[in-house]
Design an enzyme around this catalytic site. Structure first.
Site, short mmCIF file in Angstrom:
data_model
loop_
_atom_site.label_atom_id
_atom_site.label_comp_id
_atom_site.label_asym_id
_atom_site.label_seq_id
_atom_site.Cartn_x
_atom_site.Cartn_y
_atom_site.Cartn_z
N HIS A 83 13.75 -19.80 17.99
CA HIS A 83 13.17 -20.21 16.72
C HIS A 83 12.48 -21.54 16.92
O HIS A 83 13.00 -22.43 17.58
CB HIS A 83 14.29 -20.35 15.67
CG HIS A 83 13.80 -20.85 14.36
ND1 HIS A 83 13.17 -20.03 13.45
CD2 HIS A 83 13.84 -22.08 13.79
CE1 HIS A 83 12.85 -20.74 12.37
NE2 HIS A 83 13.24 -21.99 12.56
N SER A 184 20.25 -24.31 7.06
CA SER A 184 19.19 -23.39 6.70
C SER A 184 18.67 -22.62 7.93
O SER A 184 18.57 -21.39 7.94
CB SER A 184 18.06 -24.21 6.03
OG SER A 184 16.91 -23.46 5.89
N LYS A 188 19.96 -18.38 9.17
CA LYS A 188 19.03 -17.23 9.27
C LYS A 188 19.13 -16.60 10.67
O LYS A 188 19.01 -15.39 10.81
CB LYS A 188 17.61 -17.70 8.97
CG LYS A 188 17.40 -17.91 7.46
CD LYS A 188 16.04 -18.45 7.13
CE LYS A 188 15.89 -19.86 7.54
NZ LYS A 188 15.02 -20.71 6.76
N1 URA Z 1 12.97 -24.69 8.14
C1 URA Z 1 13.97 -24.00 7.54
O1 URA Z 1 14.11 -22.79 7.75
N2 URA Z 1 14.81 -24.66 6.70
C2 URA Z 1 14.69 -25.98 6.45
O2 URA Z 1 15.49 -26.52 5.70
C3 URA Z 1 13.64 -26.68 7.05
C4 URA Z 1 12.79 -26.01 7.91
#
Ligand code: URA
Length: 453
Positions: A83, A184, A188
């Protein structure tokens, strides 16, 4: 346990939550028992008081539990994901997915669309005629089993609490908390099912993290969360002091990724892909050190194995139509015209401001202002000069790719974008330092495969 209001007050007063308190806050927000204004107050308290590493890991877990997770436990081999926190000209995913698959890893990649100044992989992939960017879960898993790689758009049912809280952070001044960003990003990735995760944290003017200190802190929190949640998370901090590669714009970036898979890509893009891929190989326990991993990946790029894997990906997700772009690059969306951007002086390029270049591409329609804005896949900027190069007055700094259809009622005059590009180049009589591509690379614990009984 204290009431939800009591939990907000607890963080306001700088106290530490338990796992069940964090769960209650996230669950309360998802069920509307905790209102937007209350969650915003808690988020602000987190920004000023911070979260411990345990609290950050519990928040990450609560985000993951708020939705569905992909179950990749039946996929043979180690499943990896990488990522990037988003950069200008960052098309590494398009190269890395087939490259890592060529080196024997299983690559499960969910990507998003671009918003703001950074491009999204899904938009880039939509430049490829016939390519399907939304795979069902079953298709995703079965493709992972059959060709070792799958690349699909991220769905909102993975870590939905993050989506809902992110939208609130965006309008409440609570984005820049390292703990909130880490929860965050990592939630994911965990919901997407990978066992080994490589985070490319961009630092510099054209990046989310503006300073190395911030980037290092984010990297260390993400690794610590990975450790607590049983995932191998490694971090690479890489520079966004100038755009990555030469191409900025969807179709242009796909072409540059293909050139890289042919072994003829820009040096910085190739170097970053080799490094990220080697870190993934190390995390997956396939190599004992990064140099061995980089050599293996370099061989895969130069002897055509990575390109073969890219063909397999195109065929699986877009059939013969998608495959045809390799023989006929003009099938990618083409601009109506290309304008040269002349240099206004002679000298060495001292800086190429990523934000300015991204802004120019966006003005021509390459990027979005709102989630649903239309974009023009054919437009963008192709750099002709990067930091350290000499340029003569009048010589091209870049090419501006201009679309055929105006996307707005009042289309941008290309000469405005041209001027923004010229202003993005800092030209000096003396050659300055070339900023290093990498700031730091920190390896996570090597993943230990579970032995199936
Ligand atoms: N990218 C994300 O997925 N979450 C964040 O809080 C900042 C950047």
């Amino acid at each position: 346990m204290a009431s939800l209001l009591g939990l907000i007050e607890k963080k306001r007063d700088g106290l530490t939550h338990t796992a069940s308190e964090i769960d209650a806050l996230v669950h309360g927000f998802m069920s509307d028992e905790l209102k937007d204004y209350q969650m915003a107050a808690w988020l602000m308290a987190v920004c000023t008081r911070g979260l411990t590493l345990d609290e950050t890991a519990w928040l990450t877990e609560a985000y993951v539990k708020s939705g569905r997770s992909l179950d990749l436990s039946n996929v043979e081999g180690v499943v990896v994901d990488k990522h990037s926190t988003g950069g200008v000209g960052d098309k590494t995913t398009l190269v890395l997915v087939p490259l890592m698959a060529a080196a024997g890893l299983k690559v499960a990649k969910l990507s998003g669309r671009g918003l703001g100044f950074t491009g999204g992989t899904i938009d880039k992939l939509e430049s490829i005629p016939g390519f399907r960017v939304s795979l069902s879960n079953t298709e995703f898993v079965s493709q992972l089993q059959s060709i070792g790689q799958a690349l699909s758009s991220q769905t909102s049912d993975l870590a939905p609490a993050d989506g809902k809280i992110y939208a609130l952070r965006d309008v409440s001044g609570t984005i820049p908390s390292i703990a909130l960003i880490a929860a965050s990003v990592v939630s994911k990735k965990i919901a997407a099912g990978a066992q080994v995760i490589v985070l490319d944290i961009k630092v510099g003017e054209g990046a989310f993290m503006k300073t190395q200190e911030q980037a290092r802190e984010l990297a260390s929190v993400c690794r610590a969360v990975g450790e607590r949640l049983g995932r191998s998370i490694s971090t690479v901090i890489s520079s966004m002091d100038q755009p990555l590669g030469l191409a900025i714009g969807n179709s242009l970036e796909v072409q540059e990724a293909i050139d890289t898979l042919h072994g003829k890509g820009p040096e910085d893009l190739e170097a970053l892909c080799l490094k990220l891929g080697a870190v993934a190989l190390y995390g997956a326990g396939q190599v004992g050190d990064l140099a061995t991993g980089e050599q293996l990946l370099f061989d895969c790029l130069k002897d055509g194995r990575a390109l073969e894997q890219f063909k397999a990906l195109l065929k699986a997700q877009g059939g013969e139509e998608a495959l045809s772009i390799l023989e006929e690059p003009l099938l990618l969306p083409q601009p109506s015209r290309v304008m040269l951007v002349p240099s206004l002086s002679s000298g060495y390029i001292n800086a190429v401001h990523s934000l300015g270049i991204a802004q120019a591409a966006k003005m021509m329609g390459a990027g979005r202002t709102h989630k649903d804005s239309p974009i023009d896949l054919s437009v963008g900027v192709l750099l002709k000069k990067k930091i350290g190069d000499w340029v003569d007055e009048g010589e091209a700094l870049a090419e501006l790719y201009i679309g055929s259809k105006p996307l707005k009622e009042e289309p941008t005059n290309p000469s405005e974008a041209l001027q923004v590009i010229q202003e993005s180049f800092d030209i000096q009589p003396n050659r300055g330092l070339i900023p290093p591509l990498f700031d730091s690379i920190e390896l996570g614990t090597v993943y230990k495969a579970k032995i199936k009984s």
